[in-house]
Design a protein around this motif. Structure first.
Motif, PDB file in Angstrom:
ATOM      1  N   PHE A 244     -13.932 -15.275 142.742  1.00  0.00           N
ATOM      2  CA  PHE A 244     -14.782 -16.106 141.884  1.00  0.00           C
ATOM      3  C   PHE A 244     -15.938 -15.314 141.292  1.00  0.00           C
ATOM      4  CE2 PHE A 244     -13.309 -19.951 144.470  1.00  0.00           C
ATOM      5  CZ  PHE A 244     -12.510 -20.441 143.451  1.00  0.00           C
ATOM      6  N   SER A 245     -16.504 -14.397 142.064  1.00  0.00           N
ATOM      7  CA  SER A 245     -17.650 -13.642 141.560  1.00  0.00           C
ATOM      8  C   SER A 245     -17.234 -12.689 140.441  1.00  0.00           C
ATOM      9  CB  SER A 245     -18.313 -12.852 142.698  1.00  0.00           C
ATOM     10  OG  SER A 245     -17.489 -11.799 143.164  1.00  0.00           O
ATOM     11  N   LYS A 246     -15.960 -12.306 140.424  1.00  0.00           N
ATOM     12  CA  LYS A 246     -15.464 -11.412 139.373  1.00  0.00           C
ATOM     13  C   LYS A 246     -14.958 -12.174 138.154  1.00  0.00           C
ATOM     14  CE  LYS A 246     -13.999  -7.463 142.214  1.00  0.00           C
ATOM     15  NZ  LYS A 246     -12.823  -6.688 142.707  1.00  0.00           N
ATOM     16  N   HIS A 247     -14.273 -13.281 138.395  1.00  0.00           N
ATOM     17  CA  HIS A 247     -13.548 -13.952 137.314  1.00  0.00           C
ATOM     18  C   HIS A 247     -14.117 -15.323 136.934  1.00  0.00           C
ATOM     19  CE1 HIS A 247     -10.501 -10.845 137.717  1.00  0.00           C
ATOM     20  NE2 HIS A 247     -10.424 -11.100 139.013  1.00  0.00           N
ATOM     21  N   GLY A 248     -15.074 -15.834 137.729  1.00  0.00           N
ATOM     22  CA  GLY A 248     -15.554 -17.184 137.486  1.00  0.00           C
ATOM     23  C   GLY A 248     -14.525 -18.207 137.929  1.00  0.00           C
ATOM     24  N   PHE A 249     -14.913 -19.480 137.904  1.00  0.00           N
ATOM     25  CA  PHE A 249     -13.992 -20.522 138.368  1.00  0.00           C
ATOM     26  C   PHE A 249     -12.762 -20.618 137.478  1.00  0.00           C
ATOM     27  CE2 PHE A 249     -12.462 -24.922 138.295  1.00  0.00           C
ATOM     28  CZ  PHE A 249     -12.159 -25.094 139.639  1.00  0.00           C
TER      29      PHE A 249
ATOM     30  N   ASP B  93     -26.576  -9.914 139.211  1.00  0.00           N
ATOM     31  CA  ASP B  93     -25.716 -10.482 138.173  1.00  0.00           C
ATOM     32  C   ASP B  93     -25.302  -9.456 137.126  1.00  0.00           C
ATOM     33  OD1 ASP B  93     -26.170 -12.804 139.564  1.00  0.00           O
ATOM     34  OD2 ASP B  93     -27.639 -13.601 138.155  1.00  0.00           O
ATOM     35  N   PHE B  94     -26.149  -8.440 136.885  1.00  0.00           N
ATOM     36  CA  PHE B  94     -25.861  -7.416 135.879  1.00  0.00           C
ATOM     37  C   PHE B  94     -25.757  -6.039 136.528  1.00  0.00           C
ATOM     38  CE2 PHE B  94     -27.607 -10.978 133.586  1.00  0.00           C
ATOM     39  CZ  PHE B  94     -26.847 -11.029 132.429  1.00  0.00           C
ATOM     40  N   GLU B  95     -25.235  -6.021 137.744  1.00  0.00           N
ATOM     41  CA  GLU B  95     -25.152  -4.786 138.528  1.00  0.00           C
ATOM     42  C   GLU B  95     -24.378  -3.686 137.795  1.00  0.00           C
ATOM     43  OE1 GLU B  95     -24.207  -3.603 143.154  1.00  0.00           O
ATOM     44  OE2 GLU B  95     -23.012  -5.171 142.193  1.00  0.00           O
ATOM     45  N   ALA B  96     -23.257  -4.047 137.179  1.00  0.00           N
ATOM     46  CA  ALA B  96     -22.438  -3.033 136.498  1.00  0.00           C
ATOM     47  C   ALA B  96     -23.224  -2.366 135.374  1.00  0.00           C
ATOM     48  CB  ALA B  96     -21.163  -3.677 135.947  1.00  0.00           C
ATOM     49  N   GLN B  97     -23.990  -3.149 134.615  1.00  0.00           N
ATOM     50  CA  GLN B  97     -24.785  -2.597 133.530  1.00  0.00           C
ATOM     51  C   GLN B  97     -25.899  -1.707 134.075  1.00  0.00           C
ATOM     52  OE1 GLN B  97     -26.305  -4.818 129.809  1.00  0.00           O
ATOM     53  NE2 GLN B  97     -27.969  -5.081 131.275  1.00  0.00           N
ATOM     54  N   ILE B  98     -26.563  -2.154 135.129  1.00  0.00           N
ATOM     55  CA  ILE B  98     -27.659  -1.384 135.701  1.00  0.00           C
ATOM     56  C   ILE B  98     -27.168  -0.053 136.241  1.00  0.00           C
ATOM     57  CG2 ILE B  98     -29.327  -1.333 137.604  1.00  0.00           C
ATOM     58  CD1 ILE B  98     -29.764  -4.300 137.170  1.00  0.00           C
TER      59      ILE B  98
ATOM     60  N   ALA C  46     -27.865   5.709 135.685  1.00  0.00           N
ATOM     61  CA  ALA C  46     -27.231   7.042 135.726  1.00  0.00           C
ATOM     62  C   ALA C  46     -27.092   7.587 137.144  1.00  0.00           C
ATOM     63  CB  ALA C  46     -28.026   8.019 134.862  1.00  0.00           C
ATOM     64  N   GLY C  47     -26.497   6.782 138.002  1.00  0.00           N
ATOM     65  CA  GLY C  47     -26.215   7.243 139.352  1.00  0.00           C
ATOM     66  C   GLY C  47     -27.289   6.924 140.368  1.00  0.00           C
ATOM     67  N   THR C  48     -28.471   6.547 139.920  1.00  0.00           N
ATOM     68  CA  THR C  48     -29.534   6.141 140.844  1.00  0.00           C
ATOM     69  C   THR C  48     -29.222   4.746 141.365  1.00  0.00           C
ATOM     70  OG1 THR C  48     -31.144   7.416 139.566  1.00  0.00           O
ATOM     71  CG2 THR C  48     -32.020   5.774 141.100  1.00  0.00           C
ATOM     72  N   PRO C  49     -29.413   4.496 142.667  1.00  0.00           N
ATOM     73  CA  PRO C  49     -29.140   3.152 143.198  1.00  0.00           C
ATOM     74  C   PRO C  49     -29.860   2.087 142.381  1.00  0.00           C
ATOM     75  CG  PRO C  49     -29.541   4.675 144.998  1.00  0.00           C
ATOM     76  CD  PRO C  49     -29.819   5.442 143.732  1.00  0.00           C
ATOM     77  N   ALA C  50     -29.154   0.991 142.108  1.00  0.00           N
ATOM     78  CA  ALA C  50     -29.649  -0.030 141.184  1.00  0.00           C
ATOM     79  C   ALA C  50     -31.005  -0.591 141.596  1.00  0.00           C
ATOM     80  CB  ALA C  50     -28.626  -1.160 141.072  1.00  0.00           C
ATOM     81  N   HIS C  51     -31.223  -0.744 142.901  1.00  0.00           N
ATOM     82  CA  HIS C  51     -32.460  -1.380 143.360  1.00  0.00           C
ATOM     83  C   HIS C  51     -33.591  -0.386 143.598  1.00  0.00           C
ATOM     84  CE1 HIS C  51     -29.661  -4.689 144.063  1.00  0.00           C
ATOM     85  NE2 HIS C  51     -30.701  -5.487 144.196  1.00  0.00           N
ATOM     86  N   GLU C  52     -33.332   0.893 143.419  1.00  0.00           N
ATOM     87  CA  GLU C  52     -34.367   1.887 143.723  1.00  0.00           C
ATOM     88  C   GLU C  52     -35.571   1.710 142.801  1.00  0.00           C
ATOM     89  OE1 GLU C  52     -34.664   6.709 143.558  1.00  0.00           O
ATOM     90  OE2 GLU C  52     -33.033   5.843 144.736  1.00  0.00           O
ATOM     91  N   GLY C  53     -36.722   1.544 143.392  1.00  0.00           N
ATOM     92  CA  GLY C  53     -37.950   1.363 142.621  1.00  0.00           C
ATOM     93  C   GLY C  53     -38.214  -0.057 142.169  1.00  0.00           C
TER      94      GLY C  53
END
Length: 205
Positions: A29-34, A173-178, A183-190
């Protein structure tokens, strides 16, 4: 008079299989929606047959609603914990921090909820009315009291809450874009440092 027989407790295998199905469904569901998800996809992800899935759940919607019901308790817990007797700024900053942690710990759950809302909340509307709205009303009133007492800078309490949701859940929600943009840095860093500074500057009287 015949007495009604007690409900039989599910066996450990049944409990385990339900958890396996729910975890698989969360992934799908998180990938494709309902709308994009199918029982076949859930069965494949779970490593079970489709009839086996239907032994435990009535169908795709039953699984989806079960996940959403479980999610609401988890999702609202940090908002419940805002303490009217605490230090206003620190209560808000703890809420920001916990919401950011949840975006890191529960990205699939965040996307599940976002997909449901984007579709117009067809299965969650009753929960939004009966659970979320009264809670937001309550916490918005607390924030307004703090503002009126001069303990926080003047802001619209509801828009403040919306902004916290937007800036923290974005990382899930926009993890792939982040991941691409960082550019390889962990999404939540900073992110924690940035959001702490952002909201403190907004809220300090």
């Amino acid at each position: 008079m015949a007495s009604s027989s007690p409900t039989k407790k599910p066996s450990r295998i049944q409990q385990r299989n339900r958890l396996i199905i729910l975890d698989a469904a969360l992934e799908v569901f998180s990938k494709h929606g309902f709308r994009g998800a199918t029982l076949d996809q859930i069965a494949t992800q779970a490593g079970l047959s489709k009839p086996n899935i239907l032994y435990y759940f009535d169908g795709k919607e039953d699984i989806h609603v079960t996940l959403l019901n479980q999610l609401m308790d988890t999702w609202l817990a940090p908002l419940h914990k805002i303490d009217p007797t605490g230090d206003p700024l620190e209560e808000i900053m703890r809420y920001v921090s916990r919401k950011l942690e949840m975006s890191r710990e529960f990205p699939r759950e965040s996307r599940l909820f976002a997909n449901e809302i984007l579709q117009g909340a067809p299965r969650m509307a009753p929960h939004l009315e009966s659970g979320l709205k009264p809670l937001v009303d309550e916490k918005a009133a607390v924030i307004q009291q703090w503002i009126d007492a001069g303990r926080l800078a003047p802001v619209d309490p509801r828009h403040l809450i919306f902004s916290i949701w937007a800036t923290t859940q974005h990382y899930a929600d926009f993890e792939a874009q982040i991941e691409v943009l960082m550019a390889g840095t962990p999404a939540h860093e900073g992110a924690g440092t940035y959001l702490d500074a952002l909201f403190r500057r907004l809220l300090v009287p």
